[in-house]
Write an enzyme that holds these catalytic residues in place. Sequence first.
Site, PDB file in Angstrom:
ATOM      1  N   PRO A  91       0.818  -1.212   0.000  1.00 18.60           N
ATOM      2  CA  PRO A  91       0.000   0.000   0.000  1.00 18.60           C
ATOM      3  C   PRO A  91       0.854   1.266   0.000  1.00 18.60           C
ATOM      4  O   PRO A  91       0.381   2.344  -0.315  1.00 18.60           O
ATOM      5  CB  PRO A  91      -0.834  -0.134   1.281  1.00 18.60           C
ATOM      6  CG  PRO A  91      -0.089  -1.098   2.129  1.00 18.60           C
ATOM      7  CD  PRO A  91       0.626  -2.019   1.198  1.00 18.60           C
ATOM      8  N   GLU A 118       2.350  -6.839   8.503  1.00 14.89           N
ATOM      9  CA  GLU A 118       2.702  -5.410   8.371  1.00 14.89           C
ATOM     10  C   GLU A 118       3.740  -5.207   7.274  1.00 14.89           C
ATOM     11  O   GLU A 118       4.315  -4.131   7.155  1.00 14.89           O
ATOM     12  CB  GLU A 118       3.249  -4.892   9.717  1.00 14.89           C
ATOM     13  CG  GLU A 118       2.194  -4.790  10.805  1.00 14.89           C
ATOM     14  CD  GLU A 118       1.006  -3.972  10.368  1.00 14.89           C
ATOM     15  OE1 GLU A 118      -0.129  -4.486  10.417  1.00 14.89           O
ATOM     16  OE2 GLU A 118       1.205  -2.819   9.938  1.00 14.89           O
ATOM     17  N   ARG A 160      -1.809  -9.608 -20.566  1.00 16.77           N
ATOM     18  CA  ARG A 160      -2.707  -9.397 -21.706  1.00 16.77           C
ATOM     19  C   ARG A 160      -2.058  -8.488 -22.757  1.00 16.77           C
ATOM     20  O   ARG A 160      -2.520  -8.438 -23.895  1.00 16.77           O
ATOM     21  CB  ARG A 160      -4.038  -8.820 -21.285  1.00 16.77           C
ATOM     22  CG  ARG A 160      -3.967  -7.428 -20.683  1.00 16.77           C
ATOM     23  CD  ARG A 160      -5.321  -6.978 -20.185  1.00 16.77           C
ATOM     24  NE  ARG A 160      -6.264  -6.787 -21.265  1.00 16.77           N
ATOM     25  CZ  ARG A 160      -6.299  -5.698 -22.036  1.00 16.77           C
ATOM     26  NH1 ARG A 160      -5.418  -4.726 -21.850  1.00 16.77           N
ATOM     27  NH2 ARG A 160      -7.209  -5.574 -22.992  1.00 16.77           N
ATOM     28  N   ASP A 175      -8.858  -0.425 -25.307  1.00 13.90           N
ATOM     29  CA  ASP A 175      -9.661  -0.496 -24.079  1.00 13.90           C
ATOM     30  C   ASP A 175      -9.407   0.736 -23.210  1.00 13.90           C
ATOM     31  O   ASP A 175      -8.617   1.607 -23.543  1.00 13.90           O
ATOM     32  CB  ASP A 175      -9.353  -1.787 -23.327  1.00 13.90           C
ATOM     33  CG  ASP A 175      -7.883  -1.891 -22.974  1.00 13.90           C
ATOM     34  OD1 ASP A 175      -7.456  -2.939 -22.537  1.00 13.90           O
ATOM     35  OD2 ASP A 175      -7.174  -0.884 -23.155  1.00 13.90           O
TER      36      ASP A 175
HETATM   37  N1  LIG Z   1      -3.175  -2.139  -0.776  1.00 10.18           N
HETATM   38  C1  LIG Z   1      -2.275  -3.215  -0.609  1.00 10.18           C
HETATM   39  C2  LIG Z   1      -2.203  -3.880   0.640  1.00 10.18           C
HETATM   40  O1  LIG Z   1      -3.004  -3.443   1.672  1.00 10.18           O
HETATM   41  C3  LIG Z   1      -1.339  -4.965   0.831  1.00 10.18           C
HETATM   42  C4  LIG Z   1      -0.535  -5.391  -0.224  1.00 10.18           C
HETATM   43  C5  LIG Z   1      -0.593  -4.756  -1.474  1.00 10.18           C
HETATM   44  C6  LIG Z   1      -1.453  -3.663  -1.670  1.00 10.18           C
HETATM   45  N2  LIG Z   1      -1.511  -3.010  -2.952  1.00 10.18           N
HETATM   46  O2  LIG Z   1      -0.728  -3.444  -3.897  1.00 10.18           O
HETATM   47  O3  LIG Z   1      -2.265  -2.035  -3.194  1.00 10.18           O
END
Ligand SMILES: Nc1c(O)cccc1[N+](=O)[O-]
Length: 245
Positions: A91, A118, A160, A175
């Site tokens: 994230p 985490e 793809r 697309d």
């Molecule tokens: N959002 C998220 C996560 O919470 C855990 C691993 C990977 C991601 N992501 O790639 O967006």
Amino acid sequence: MRIDVITIFPEYLAPLRAALLGKAVDRGLIEFGVHDLRDWTHDVHRAVDDSPYGGGPGMVMKPQVWGPALTEVCAPRPEHEGPPTLIVPTPAGRRFDQRTAEELAECPWLVFACGRYEGIDERVVEDAAERMPVRELSIGDYVLVGGEVAVLTMVEAVSRLLPGVLGNPASAQEDSFSDGLLEGPSYTRPEVWQDRPVPEVLRSGNHAAIRRWRRDQSIIRTYHRRPDLLAALGDDALDKHDHRL
Ligand SMILES: Nc1c(O)cccc1[N+](=O)[O-]
């Protein structure tokens, strides 16, 4: 292209061998390797995580496990001149978008490291970056339990684009996002459904008018749903048409 995935849930990646991707593997367009991170543990509990330095919730994945796993999975392969590109879904990563997918589709070998809990001890990425290109990427601003779903998303978006994977290569060009805009509405038979007719222009046979209508619909839809994409395009990209938003 070769794709390796390191995860504690190999079964999560089973869809990689189904449908379109499965056919691409059968035709030798893509080679997959899925590796269980626990194969590089050495204790009876096969532990892959530990509590974080500095305290805080959750657990952090151990460098003594990830290090050897990456060293072995990313070891030089005779069929590849250089090292792989290591992708770490997180994230905290840069946004993965269609442009990123196009860039990764040019890479001959990708290795995905699926973190859980985490995340992975920071030193693992620092160490790997001394030996290969590393990209920490996010598929969106929401919290997942691990990186596996992100890997499935990225692998599909990248695969793809590979020559021969899609039946009709043109569809990868037409697309959504390929020209920076959202795709407009699509219709098929019947001509009228629930008293709702197909837009007349699509039945006119006037291909120039159809192209113009589709472009306008893309711009209008993008304006209402993703104005951020329009802003990124700038005015010159939109000046081709006199359109009403
Ligand atoms: N959002 C998220 C996560 O919470 C855990 C691993 C990977 C991601 N992501 O790639 O967006």
